[in-house]
Motif scaffolding. Sequence first.
Motif, PDB file in Angstrom:
ATOM      1  N   MET A 168       1.767 -40.919  23.480  1.00  0.00           N
ATOM      2  CA  MET A 168       1.330 -41.694  22.559  1.00  0.00           C
ATOM      3  C   MET A 168       2.368 -43.138  22.794  1.00  0.00           C
ATOM      4  N   ALA A 216       0.713 -46.948  23.757  1.00  0.00           N
ATOM      5  CA  ALA A 216       1.271 -47.895  22.387  1.00  0.00           C
ATOM      6  C   ALA A 216       1.476 -48.977  23.348  1.00  0.00           C
ATOM      7  N   GLY A 217       2.702 -48.766  23.939  1.00  0.00           N
ATOM      8  CA  GLY A 217       3.545 -49.648  24.721  1.00  0.00           C
ATOM      9  C   GLY A 217       2.702 -50.268  26.092  1.00  0.00           C
ATOM     10  N   THR A 271      -0.201 -52.802  24.134  1.00  0.00           N
ATOM     11  CA  THR A 271       0.566 -53.609  23.673  1.00  0.00           C
ATOM     12  C   THR A 271       0.807 -55.255  25.199  1.00  0.00           C
ATOM     13  N   LEU A 316      -3.817 -51.326  19.425  1.00  0.00           N
ATOM     14  CA  LEU A 316      -3.891 -49.738  19.322  1.00  0.00           C
ATOM     15  C   LEU A 316      -4.071 -49.576  17.840  1.00  0.00           C
ATOM     16  N   THR A 317      -4.819 -49.346  17.335  1.00  0.00           N
ATOM     17  CA  THR A 317      -5.163 -49.747  15.643  1.00  0.00           C
ATOM     18  C   THR A 317      -4.831 -48.658  14.891  1.00  0.00           C
ATOM     19  N   GLU A 318      -5.494 -46.831  15.277  1.00  0.00           N
ATOM     20  CA  GLU A 318      -5.646 -45.751  15.153  1.00  0.00           C
ATOM     21  C   GLU A 318      -5.399 -44.892  16.089  1.00  0.00           C
ATOM     22  N   VAL A 319      -4.540 -43.539  15.339  1.00  0.00           N
ATOM     23  CA  VAL A 319      -3.926 -42.404  16.595  1.00  0.00           C
ATOM     24  C   VAL A 319      -4.574 -40.975  15.890  1.00  0.00           C
ATOM     25  N   ARG A 320      -5.150 -40.556  15.810  1.00  0.00           N
ATOM     26  CA  ARG A 320      -5.445 -38.927  15.541  1.00  0.00           C
ATOM     27  C   ARG A 320      -5.122 -37.828  16.429  1.00  0.00           C
TER      28      ARG A 320
END
Lengths: 241, 241
Positions: free
Chosen positions: B25, B29-30, B33, B39-43
């Motif tokens: 994750m 994410a890096g 960006t 990246l708006t949501e992680v599950r």
Amino acid sequence: MTNPTAAMLVIGDEILSGRTRDANMFHLAGRLTEQGIDLTEVRVVSDDADAIRSAARTLAGKYDHVFTSGGIGPTHDDITADSIAAAFDTPIGVRDDARAILEERYRQTGVEVNDARLRMARIPDGATLIENPISAAPGFTIGNVHVMAGVPAIFEAMVASILSTLTGGTPLTSRAIHIFRGEGDIAGPLGKIADGFPDLTIGSYPFQRDGVFGAQVVLRGPDAARVDAALAQLKSDLDLE
Amino acid sequence: MTNPTAAMLVIGDEILSGRTRDANMFHLAGRLTEQGIDLTEVRVVSDDADAIRSAARTLAGKYDHVFTSGGIGPTHDDITADSIAAAFDTPIGVRDDARAILEERYRQTGVEVNDARLRMARIPDGATLIENPISAAPGFTIGNVHVMAGVPAIFEAMVASILSTLTGGTPLTSRAIHIFRGEGDIAGPLGKIADGFPDLTIGSYPFQRDGVFGAQVVLRGPDAARVDAALAQLKSDLDLE
């Protein structure tokens, strides 16, 4: 009897932007496992009121407990408390018990009480406070949702005080073994063990280290004897020691 | 023009049990960006077919891209490929192109081709393969969902090859400043800046280090000049250097 279930909701632009590597999820997952509470889902959402409200509502309806992290400070981007109140259709405002805790701490430390700091006393009606031994500003529990700070030291202290009040289930016994073979070589025997021990969770986590492929196999279950039996069976099937 | 949006779906009992601290994750994410994809949501869900299918379906409908991590190996607990196929109501089976990649690699390395390894050639109809330069077994893209391995080295290689094919948006310029004052002291001025610069995202991330409280304030936006202007304004409002 099955274990209680839990979900975590991380409110964190800093995680989603890649600026910060998660620590709270890792901490909470370990503590819940020790206590026999099954962490079943985690969601990370941005500092967005709709996203927080709808995720909190969904998770609260699906799991026995929901633990949130982040967004309860004094700044403009701290909107978790209001969003959680909205998820429960509950009024929120500065509450006297929370305000008293803050004013007492500020009296001791000579810190100015201002409107920003008083935002941290905004608590939904009917919520119970979660103590913050580090910086005083409390978290809170409303329904089955536990709302905590994002600063790891404070989050961990709040988790400790919440978990001491929750009834857990049967902590799982877990045994792990590193097998230095390709997962493709152990998959067959592993599948047989999984079939033979339906009461266990058997996970295979491949790794690759200095060009060597292997897998850590983790066997988990409520009955230690069964876990040990499965491990012994696996070792003999794979001719390990 | 707004940036493309993305979600991540981590398939990982090992994360939920607290055995492993997330790395994928943080990496994704890096990279997103940097490329101007938000990246708006992680599950994070467990190795459960229903959980994977329904999360994949929901996220695929909500965001421009979905990146998944984990569960595409040869063992019994690797059910991601079949679950994603189900999310798209698409048939799945051993596909010749994927099988050829595996057989070629195994020929070179003298590894036995068995049923377990051939499971890694199960690819939904119509999906395109994602190259795996490390252990050959490919990931795949179906619709707007990119399905990748969980082993960090392999995940990172797959992310690199996928991102090279995606059009990003405007990478955000980000400036951070550490302010060694309680968040409650900077909240007011910070709120004013946030109001004055609605085109920026201004986050305040409190920290507590050796008993000293402070906050890292991060200003982010597509226009570097505006970010710098906001930072200058903040410094002067707070009488910092």
